[in-house]
Design an enzyme around this catalytic site. Structure first.
Site, PDB file in Angstrom:
ATOM      1  N   LYS A   1       0.812  -1.226   0.047  1.00 50.20           N
ATOM      2  CA  LYS A   1       0.135  -0.104  -0.146  1.00 50.20           C
ATOM      3  C   LYS A   1       0.796   1.166  -0.053  1.00 50.20           C
ATOM      4  O   LYS A   1       0.829   2.311  -0.797  1.00 50.20           O
ATOM      5  CB  LYS A   1      -0.772   0.163   1.225  1.00 50.20           C
ATOM      6  CG  LYS A   1      -1.585   1.452   1.769  1.00 50.20           C
ATOM      7  CD  LYS A   1      -1.989   1.424   3.147  1.00 50.20           C
ATOM      8  CE  LYS A   1      -2.529   2.845   3.172  1.00 50.20           C
ATOM      9  NZ  LYS A   1      -2.971   2.852   4.787  1.00 50.20           N
TER      10      LYS A   1
ATOM     11  N   ARG B   1      -4.524  10.479   4.860  1.00 48.05           N
ATOM     12  CA  ARG B   1      -3.664  11.669   4.895  1.00 48.05           C
ATOM     13  C   ARG B   1      -2.799  11.534   3.742  1.00 48.05           C
ATOM     14  O   ARG B   1      -2.002  12.378   3.142  1.00 48.05           O
ATOM     15  CB  ARG B   1      -2.868  11.288   5.951  1.00 48.05           C
ATOM     16  CG  ARG B   1      -2.018  10.030   6.019  1.00 48.05           C
ATOM     17  CD  ARG B   1      -1.141  10.011   7.134  1.00 48.05           C
ATOM     18  NE  ARG B   1      -0.310   8.952   7.423  1.00 48.05           N
ATOM     19  CZ  ARG B   1      -0.631   7.456   7.278  1.00 48.05           C
ATOM     20  NH1 ARG B   1      -1.899   7.161   7.663  1.00 48.05           N
ATOM     21  NH2 ARG B   1       0.377   6.460   7.081  1.00 48.05           N
TER      22      ARG B   1
ATOM     23  N   CYS C   1      -5.298   7.874  10.025  1.00 48.42           N
ATOM     24  CA  CYS C   1      -5.288   7.144  11.157  1.00 48.42           C
ATOM     25  C   CYS C   1      -5.176   8.198  12.583  1.00 48.42           C
ATOM     26  O   CYS C   1      -4.501   9.072  12.276  1.00 48.42           O
ATOM     27  CB  CYS C   1      -4.149   6.073  11.316  1.00 48.42           C
ATOM     28  SG  CYS C   1      -4.296   4.665   9.945  1.00 48.42           S
TER      29      CYS C   1
ATOM     30  N   ARG D   1       0.896  14.212  12.622  1.00 50.20           N
ATOM     31  CA  ARG D   1       1.528  14.157  11.324  1.00 50.20           C
ATOM     32  C   ARG D   1       1.305  15.320  10.431  1.00 50.20           C
ATOM     33  O   ARG D   1       0.741  15.336   9.427  1.00 50.20           O
ATOM     34  CB  ARG D   1       0.906  12.815  10.473  1.00 50.20           C
ATOM     35  CG  ARG D   1       0.707  11.649  11.225  1.00 50.20           C
ATOM     36  CD  ARG D   1       0.305  10.451  10.161  1.00 50.20           C
ATOM     37  NE  ARG D   1       0.092   9.247  11.033  1.00 50.20           N
ATOM     38  CZ  ARG D   1       0.044   7.898  10.318  1.00 50.20           C
ATOM     39  NH1 ARG D   1       0.817   7.895   9.436  1.00 50.20           N
ATOM     40  NH2 ARG D   1      -0.056   7.179  11.102  1.00 50.20           N
TER      41      ARG D   1
ATOM     42  N   ASP E   1       3.960  20.139   7.355  1.00 47.10           N
ATOM     43  CA  ASP E   1       5.035  21.219   7.266  1.00 47.10           C
ATOM     44  C   ASP E   1       6.050  20.593   6.331  1.00 47.10           C
ATOM     45  O   ASP E   1       6.678  21.437   5.604  1.00 47.10           O
ATOM     46  CB  ASP E   1       5.408  21.633   8.595  1.00 47.10           C
ATOM     47  CG  ASP E   1       4.303  21.944   9.764  1.00 47.10           C
ATOM     48  OD1 ASP E   1       3.338  21.908   9.312  1.00 47.10           O
ATOM     49  OD2 ASP E   1       4.681  22.547  10.635  1.00 47.10           O
TER      50      ASP E   1
ATOM     51  N   VAL F   1      13.678  12.936   9.216  1.00 47.29           N
ATOM     52  CA  VAL F   1      13.540  11.756   8.174  1.00 47.29           C
ATOM     53  C   VAL F   1      11.995  11.792   7.955  1.00 47.29           C
ATOM     54  O   VAL F   1      11.332  11.381   9.118  1.00 47.29           O
ATOM     55  CB  VAL F   1      14.263  10.459   8.748  1.00 47.29           C
ATOM     56  CG1 VAL F   1      13.857   9.358   7.599  1.00 47.29           C
ATOM     57  CG2 VAL F   1      15.649  10.787   8.575  1.00 47.29           C
ATOM     58  N   SER F   2      11.718  11.760   6.814  1.00 44.95           N
ATOM     59  CA  SER F   2      10.159  11.824   6.704  1.00 44.95           C
ATOM     60  C   SER F   2       9.688  11.097   5.567  1.00 44.95           C
ATOM     61  O   SER F   2      10.401  11.456   4.311  1.00 44.95           O
ATOM     62  CB  SER F   2       9.281  13.174   6.588  1.00 44.95           C
ATOM     63  OG  SER F   2       8.073  13.030   5.985  1.00 44.95           O
ATOM     64  N   VAL F   3       9.033   9.689   5.563  1.00 42.49           N
ATOM     65  CA  VAL F   3       8.721   9.182   4.308  1.00 42.49           C
ATOM     66  C   VAL F   3       7.885   9.736   3.267  1.00 42.49           C
ATOM     67  O   VAL F   3       8.352  10.090   2.112  1.00 42.49           O
ATOM     68  CB  VAL F   3       7.964   7.827   4.400  1.00 42.49           C
ATOM     69  CG1 VAL F   3       7.707   7.142   3.154  1.00 42.49           C
ATOM     70  CG2 VAL F   3       8.997   6.727   5.283  1.00 42.49           C
TER      71      VAL F   3
END
Length: 422
Positions: A23, A92, A116, A121, A124, A162-164
């Site tokens: 997913k 999201r 969720c 989350r 920004d 770090v952000s996917v």
């Protein structure tokens, strides 16, 4: 409103299960198809509620979308640049429409998304990344609105954290920027690698994916192409845990061991016999003692937060006690009070849960609070004594393709029932 009714058993969950596409790769790839001026075909897309919502959103924007095995998308006719509240309020991931829209069309707006209930989350990081590429961003009337005069401009961007999600946003937008973008402190998840592979399949020039520095050389246009979505490592791990806690033996097919090395290492530490092949992973817990393990969630390649709830259950059913530390999201132990209703032993101290030495579970009525928590409750119901009713299973439909059918094939007694029938 549908629920799961599960008749628990001490029978091990054993057999074979075919893992669906991820997913968390399928969604960004579907949104990235907005960058393409020619038709694309995306194979191995899981059948999930969020995927359906994404396909509907692409249609609303003017793309032609169909599903016949693969998902076929022709975004050449996109003529609307707004992702409205009524479609994105439950998801999201809709923020991923913003980068492709502003990169290709010079404008886009997305309603602030939902999803969720597992803590803040913020968008920004997405916004800051697009601004560094030259976009002007405004937050108005519940929408994130982006514009650029001409093309986006390549930039040297160091992510604040770090952000996917933000890594995907910047990577996708930069494919059509003028010049080269270097993205440092990038996330390294397999789903980012898969999204980059899709982008390259339609003509982008992305390199370094899978490391913390991704380089994107902007091109003037992106064409069409074919891509097969990578296997879902979280679904893989979930079924491996189901076999482990029930003392079963399972083979997960259509998956890759390199996607979840940290999870496999912890399963072996917990006492399981784990074997791997080119496209399969097996776990055998027959006659073995399940041992509690210590877990600390962290960005890939460390232990994934999306497997934390499943290992919370594993520790509860194991010998000894294990400490689980959640460093990614706050408020992600909401499954523990529900498992305690079934007789599980656990203590929560801040972002740490200490669990273990539960002397069996008893069926109860429990409530899913988020996607992965719901999976742990379903597995718990399968191994509990008596009947378990899992409420709010719409959460699980967001991330697991036919989970009740797959569990039934492993020997579980689980059915989807309407509230009126209970």
């Amino acid at each position: 409103m549908y629920k799961f009714r599960i008749q628990g058993s001490d029978k091990p969950l054993s057999g074979e299960v075919t893992i669906s596409g991820a997913k968390n790769a399928a969604l960004p790839i579907l949104f990235a198809s907005l960058l393409a001026e020619e038709p694309v075909e995306v194979a191995n897309v899981p059948k999930l509620r969020d995927v359906d919502t994404t396909m509907e959103l692409l249609k609303r924007l003017g793309a032609e979308v169909s599903r016949n095995g693969s998902v076929h998308i022709d975004a050449s006719g996109v003529n609307d640049f707004c992702a409205p509240y009524d479609l994105v309020k439950t998801m999201r991931a809709s923020i991923w429409a913003l980068g492709p829209l502003v990169a290709r069309f010079g404008k886009g707006q997305v309603s602030l998304p939902g999803g969720c209930a597992i803590g803040a989350r913020p968008v920004d990081l997405h916004i800051h990344g697009l601004e560094q590429l030259g976009a002007t961003i405004k937050l108005e009337e519940g929408y994130v609105k982006a514009e650029v005069d001409g093309r986006l401009k390549g930039a040297h961007i160091v992510m604040d954290k770090v952000s996917v999600g933000a890594t995907i946003t910047v990577m996708c937008a930069a494919t059509l920027a003028e010049g080269t973008t270097v993205l440092e402190n990038a996330a390294r998840e397999p789903e980012i690698v898969d999204t980059a592979n899709f982008l390259n399949a339609i003509g982008a020039k992305v390199s370094g994916m899978g490391t913390d520095t991704i380089t994107i050389e902007g091109v003037e246009r992106l064409g069409g192409g074919y891509h097969e979505v990578v296997a879902d490592r979280i679904e893989t791990g979930t079924f491996l845990v189901a076999a482990a806690v029930s003392g079963g033996k399972i083979v997960c097919k259509n998956t890759k061991a390199h996607l979840l090395e940290a999870v496999l290492a912890k399963l072996e530490e917990a006492g399981a016999d784990v074997q791997t092949g080119d496209d399969w992973i097996s776990l055998d817990m027959t006659g073995r003692e399940l041992k509690a393990v210590n877990i600390r969630t962290a960005p890939h390649p460390a232990f994934p937060t999306d497997m934390q709830a499943q290992f919370t259950l594993l520790n509860m059913m194991a010998k000894g006690s294990g400490i689980i530390t959640e460093t990614i999201f706050e408020n992600r132990f909401m499954h523990i009070p529900e498992l305690q209703r079934m007789g599980a032993h656990a203590e929560i101290e801040g972002n740490t849960a200490i669990c273990g030495d539960t002397d069996g579970l008893s069926g109860a009525q429990v409530m899913a609070t988020d996607l992965r928590a719901s999976a742990s409750l379903v597995i718990a119901g399968c191994i509990a004594k008596g009947e378990t009713i899992v409420d709010r299973i719409y959460h699980i439909a967001r991330g697991y393709d036919k989970i009740e059918d797959k569990l039934t094939a492993l020997g579980a007694n689980i059915e989807r029932v309407h509230s009126d029938d209970l």
